[in-house]
Design an enzyme around this catalytic site. Structure first.
Site, mmCIF file in Angstrom:
data_model
loop_
_atom_site.group_PDB
_atom_site.id
_atom_site.type_symbol
_atom_site.label_atom_id
_atom_site.label_comp_id
_atom_site.label_asym_id
_atom_site.label_seq_id
_atom_site.Cartn_x
_atom_site.Cartn_y
_atom_site.Cartn_z
ATOM 1 N N GLN A 154 -25.636 12.424 -18.098
ATOM 2 C CA GLN A 154 -26.081 12.592 -17.201
ATOM 3 C C GLN A 154 -25.425 10.958 -15.949
ATOM 4 O O GLN A 154 -26.110 11.610 -14.659
ATOM 5 C CB GLN A 154 -27.359 12.554 -17.079
ATOM 6 C CG GLN A 154 -28.260 14.357 -18.590
ATOM 7 C CD GLN A 154 -29.414 13.843 -18.393
ATOM 8 O OE1 GLN A 154 -30.247 13.763 -17.677
ATOM 9 N NE2 GLN A 154 -29.710 14.563 -19.511
ATOM 10 N N HIS A 172 -31.227 10.793 -18.272
ATOM 11 C CA HIS A 172 -32.425 10.488 -17.799
ATOM 12 C C HIS A 172 -31.945 9.548 -16.827
ATOM 13 O O HIS A 172 -33.252 8.226 -16.979
ATOM 14 C CB HIS A 172 -33.026 10.667 -19.111
ATOM 15 C CG HIS A 172 -34.704 11.974 -18.893
ATOM 16 N ND1 HIS A 172 -35.323 12.470 -19.751
ATOM 17 C CD2 HIS A 172 -33.619 13.143 -18.988
ATOM 18 C CE1 HIS A 172 -35.277 13.205 -20.596
ATOM 19 N NE2 HIS A 172 -33.940 13.596 -20.509
ATOM 20 N N GLU A 178 -42.291 19.506 -13.585
ATOM 21 C CA GLU A 178 -43.485 19.771 -12.824
ATOM 22 C C GLU A 178 -42.677 19.446 -11.411
ATOM 23 O O GLU A 178 -41.930 18.503 -11.002
ATOM 24 C CB GLU A 178 -44.213 18.069 -13.317
ATOM 25 C CG GLU A 178 -44.745 17.825 -14.567
ATOM 26 C CD GLU A 178 -45.368 16.949 -15.646
ATOM 27 O OE1 GLU A 178 -46.347 17.332 -15.929
ATOM 28 O OE2 GLU A 178 -45.577 16.032 -14.297
ATOM 29 N N TYR A 182 -39.391 19.406 -28.008
ATOM 30 C CA TYR A 182 -38.315 19.720 -28.685
ATOM 31 C C TYR A 182 -38.413 20.355 -30.137
ATOM 32 O O TYR A 182 -38.426 19.825 -31.163
ATOM 33 C CB TYR A 182 -36.656 19.076 -28.401
ATOM 34 C CG TYR A 182 -36.545 18.652 -27.366
ATOM 35 C CD1 TYR A 182 -36.524 19.684 -26.430
ATOM 36 C CD2 TYR A 182 -36.693 17.516 -26.500
ATOM 37 C CE1 TYR A 182 -36.181 19.398 -25.136
ATOM 38 C CE2 TYR A 182 -36.520 17.203 -25.499
ATOM 39 C CZ TYR A 182 -36.064 18.187 -24.015
ATOM 40 O OH TYR A 182 -36.182 17.959 -23.177
#
Length: 363
Positions: A73, A140, A232, A253
């Site tokens: 990412q 992340h 969220e 998970y």
């Protein structure tokens, strides 16, 4: 128990049209509008492009971009213009996954570079922020950049999929930080005790990949990835703790989705900041966030738009004050991962997709 999702807003009297301006981009991630109407677009692999005002043509590949860790990412991520860009301060800010070196080889962390845009090159570049510590893994990074009304800079930071550092105020993983444009720390940042990093604004975040300033209140709104469900939308207020990884409406998970598996019972308040809305049981992976303030769609003024990656849609959220009172997933049948959403000067919405498209939503 999480509240039920809000109903869909009323249907549009005239269907907005989504057109593709450019399909030749390579994993675009962030977009900023230059004062002359041209655009800067980051590409995850490490290139910064200047596009024509209509978005259809690549005018230049900007030189002087820092080396990035584009694994997973990571990569070259967000881009933002200095609030005084048009007043003679042609600085731009880039967030990116900065590779470690020496003893930190193989690790990385979110960093922010400030540089002047001179022609088609970055000059006078300096790193004004580095996430600490650098860690292994390639997930992340967070990395959205938003300027506050007082011209300080908010930076959203993921917890690098490590969980517990989001609650450790001695680290900047899983936080929102607020800095001055030169990297110094504002004197009025909230305090987080004797071990707290001075740049911290709010803590307990997982992976905030959407961020936007509320046009009326000036507060910072975030969209964040949950684990298995539990995405969220939050308001990141000074000193707030948003609970990750102690509470989430999502599940660990591998756990079967349902009320029983919600992390910490799900409910955040009163110990932690309760999210404004959540997506359960399935994550949409929100990315990019924008309040609509334009005139092209007057019925959308004050509404919030979020891209979705796993959810492959553009979400429209109707608001009543800070309450989310309606949600609609748009353009799901296209199968696009919407990475960023920005409002153009004419009131259209500009969207970036992971498939390499710049798209325009207009009448």
């Amino acid at each position: 128990m999480a509240p039920p999702p809000p109903p869909a807003p009323a249907p549009e009297p005239v269907a907005p049209q989504l057109t593709t301006l450019n399909a030749s981009l390579d994993s675009p991630w962030g977009l900023a509008m230059l004062p002359d109407g041209e655009m800067l677009v980051t590409q995850k692999g490490g290139s910064l492009l200047r596009l024509s005002a209509d978005g259809r043509t690549t005018l230049a590949r900007i030189g002087g971009v820092p080396a990035v860790d584009a694994r997973g990412q990571g990569g070259l991520l967000d881009v933002a213009l200095d609030p005084d860009y048009s007043a003679g301060a042609p600085w731009i800010y880039l967030s990116y996954a900065e590779p470690g070196s020496g003893a930190q080889a193989g690790s990385s962390g979110t960093a922010v570079l400030r540089a002047r845009l001179a022609g088609d090159a970055l000059v006078d570049a300096a790193v004004v922020f580095r996430q600490a510590p650098k860690v292994s893994g390639t997930a992340h990074y967070g990395a959205r950049l938003v300027f506050a009304r007082d011209k300080t800079l908010f930076i959203t930071l993921g917890e690098r999929m490590l969980g517990t550092p989001a609650q450790d105020v001695a680290q900047t993983l899983g936080k929102v930080v607020r800095i001055q444009r030169d990297g110094t720390i504002p004197a009025d940042n909230p305090g987080f005790g004797p071990t707290g990093q001075p740049g911290l604004w709010s803590i307990g975040h997982r992976n905030p990949q959407g961020a936007a300033l509320h046009p009326e209140t000036g507060e910072l709104w975030l969209s964040e990835h949950g684990p298995q469900g539990g995405d969220e939308v939050n308001i990141a207020r000074a000193g707030g703790n948003h609970g990750w990884p102690l509470v989430s409406y999502g599940c660990p998970y591998g756990a079967p989705a349902g009320e029983a598996c919600r992390i910490g019972g799900g409910t955040h308040a009163p110990t932690f900041v309760e999210p404004l809305t959540t997506w359960v049981p399935t994550s949409i992976a929100p990315a990019g966030l924008a309040f609509y303030t334009g005139s092209m769609f007057p019925q959308w003024r004050g509404q919030l738009f979020s891209g979705a990656l796993a959810g492959q849609a553009l979400w429209r959220l109707a608001l009543d004050g800070n309450a989310v009172v309606g949600r609609e997933a748009m353009f799901g049948p296209l199968g696009e991962r919407f990475r960023d959403v920005r409002q153009a000067p004419d009131g259209a919405l500009l969207l970036l997709t992971d498939s390499g498209k710049l798209m325009r939503l207009a009448r």
